[in-house]
Design a protein around this motif. Sequence first.
Motif, short mmCIF file in Angstrom:
data_model
loop_
_atom_site.label_atom_id
_atom_site.label_comp_id
_atom_site.label_asym_id
_atom_site.label_seq_id
_atom_site.Cartn_x
_atom_site.Cartn_y
_atom_site.Cartn_z
N ASP A 23 27.92 19.78 53.35
CA ASP A 23 27.48 19.28 52.03
C ASP A 23 28.62 19.31 51.02
O ASP A 23 28.73 18.42 50.18
CB ASP A 23 26.29 20.10 51.52
N GLU A 24 29.46 20.34 51.14
CA GLU A 24 30.61 20.42 50.23
C GLU A 24 31.54 19.23 50.44
O GLU A 24 32.07 18.67 49.49
CB GLU A 24 31.36 21.72 50.52
N LEU A 25 31.76 18.85 51.71
CA LEU A 25 32.60 17.68 52.00
C LEU A 25 31.92 16.40 51.51
O LEU A 25 32.57 15.50 50.98
CB LEU A 25 32.89 17.59 53.50
N ALA A 26 30.60 16.34 51.70
CA ALA A 26 29.84 15.13 51.32
C ALA A 26 29.87 14.92 49.80
O ALA A 26 29.69 13.79 49.34
CB ALA A 26 28.40 15.23 51.82
N ALA A 27 30.12 16.01 49.07
CA ALA A 27 30.18 15.88 47.61
C ALA A 27 31.43 15.12 47.16
O ALA A 27 31.47 14.59 46.06
CB ALA A 27 30.14 17.27 46.96
N ARG A 28 32.46 15.09 48.02
CA ARG A 28 33.68 14.38 47.60
C ARG A 28 34.16 13.30 48.57
O ARG A 28 35.20 12.69 48.39
CB ARG A 28 34.81 15.37 47.31
N LEU A 29 33.37 13.05 49.63
CA LEU A 29 33.73 12.03 50.63
C LEU A 29 32.49 11.21 50.95
O LEU A 29 31.37 11.72 50.82
CB LEU A 29 34.13 12.71 51.95
N ASP A 153 40.41 11.11 54.65
CA ASP A 153 39.97 10.38 55.85
C ASP A 153 38.75 11.06 56.45
O ASP A 153 38.85 12.06 57.17
CB ASP A 153 41.12 10.34 56.88
N ARG A 154 37.57 10.47 56.19
CA ARG A 154 36.32 11.09 56.67
C ARG A 154 36.23 11.10 58.20
O ARG A 154 35.48 11.88 58.77
CB ARG A 154 35.12 10.34 56.09
N GLY A 155 36.99 10.23 58.85
CA GLY A 155 36.95 10.15 60.32
C GLY A 155 37.61 11.33 61.00
O GLY A 155 37.39 11.56 62.20
N THR A 156 38.44 12.08 60.27
CA THR A 156 39.11 13.24 60.90
C THR A 156 38.86 14.56 60.16
O THR A 156 38.67 15.59 60.79
CB THR A 156 40.63 13.02 60.99
N CYS A 157 38.87 14.53 58.81
CA CYS A 157 38.89 15.82 58.09
C CYS A 157 37.62 16.63 58.25
O CYS A 157 37.66 17.86 58.11
CB CYS A 157 39.26 15.63 56.61
#
Length: 322
Positions: A23-29, A153-157
């Motif tokens: 969710d933390e990643l989804a907040a900025r990606l 890069d959402r595909g890797t990070c």
Amino acid sequence: MMARRSLMVGFGGYLPDRIVTNDELAARLDTSDEWIRARTGIGQRHIAGPEDNAVSMATAAAAQALDYAGMPAADVGAIVVATSTPDQAFPATAVRVQAALGMRGGFGFDIAAACSGFVYALTVADSLIRTGQADSALVIGSEVYSRILDWSDRGTCVLFGDGAGAVLLKAGDAAQPAGVLSTHLHSDGTMGDLLYVDGAVGLREQSGFLRMQGRDVFRHAVAKLSSSVDEVLAANGMTHADVSWLVPHQANLRIIEAVARKLELPPERVVMTVDRHANTSAASIPLAMNEAVRDGRIRKGDLVLMEALGGGLTWGSALARL
Ligand code: UT7
């Protein structure tokens, strides 16, 4: 000299304190917890803080493994560190760890085989022990992938995390049934551009990013790991029915499940950490071993099958009896 085999006598792990949720990643990606969980099985990852680096994490994991075995650092013959994210080009991570542990003897060096690094390092350390060049060896995977990820890069990070794991090997008598039974390595450099870093690694500044053709790597992972587990079992005259535990590299739940299905192993015989650690590259197998040995799942006498595939492409498998 008696015929020797490498016994796995100590286990350790280190994970940075900071946990980053999906969710933390989804907040900025442009991603979501649902997508990451469904495609990878990952729910969170540990990310290195300013105080963490490849040496500090490897040292913490190694100290735990020595403590587990009750072996003083001074008695360790060799240190082999698998890492693709060393803090410096040289000296090797392993000699920094040697100094941090207070060792004045023995020797250490690093191995670069990306996510297959632990299987490669185990192979080399096992060979050193069996040929009598060391009586014990720390085999460590330590990775700070957060410092080579392109966080846009959402595909890797979303796939990777930081951490270190260590296994201590000690020479034993090959007449006994325990120890590393065999290891099998492969690489195919023509596929080097499917998963690579477009620059060098450094502690101070970001100088290269991880790049991956995820779908192609996925396809190769399922096929090559499936043949790799067949290879290690056949080499030892064993079948899937003999395997107590699959301790796979933790890249993707779907890859792990495909290999487990091939081995006809139920999920409760597979050590899984990818949900909490994400992909820690060379650290993932020793971190998983450490967890399952310490919580009592893996016991003395159990047959453990390890496998990994990573950038290179590199891949391999190992079979050990605890
Ligand atoms: O440890 C080293 C070895 N590495 C591996 O084993 C990794 C192997 N590969 C994989 O695990 C998978 O290929 C991934 C998890 C990287 C990707 O899963 P996938 O099922 O192969 O997805 P995909 O790459 O085919 O992408 C499907 C869709 C794409 O959108 P379109 O083109 O269908 O519109 C991607 O752009 O998902 C999109 N996508 C995302 N969506 C939301 C890619 N990353 C994300 C994301 N969040 N983080």
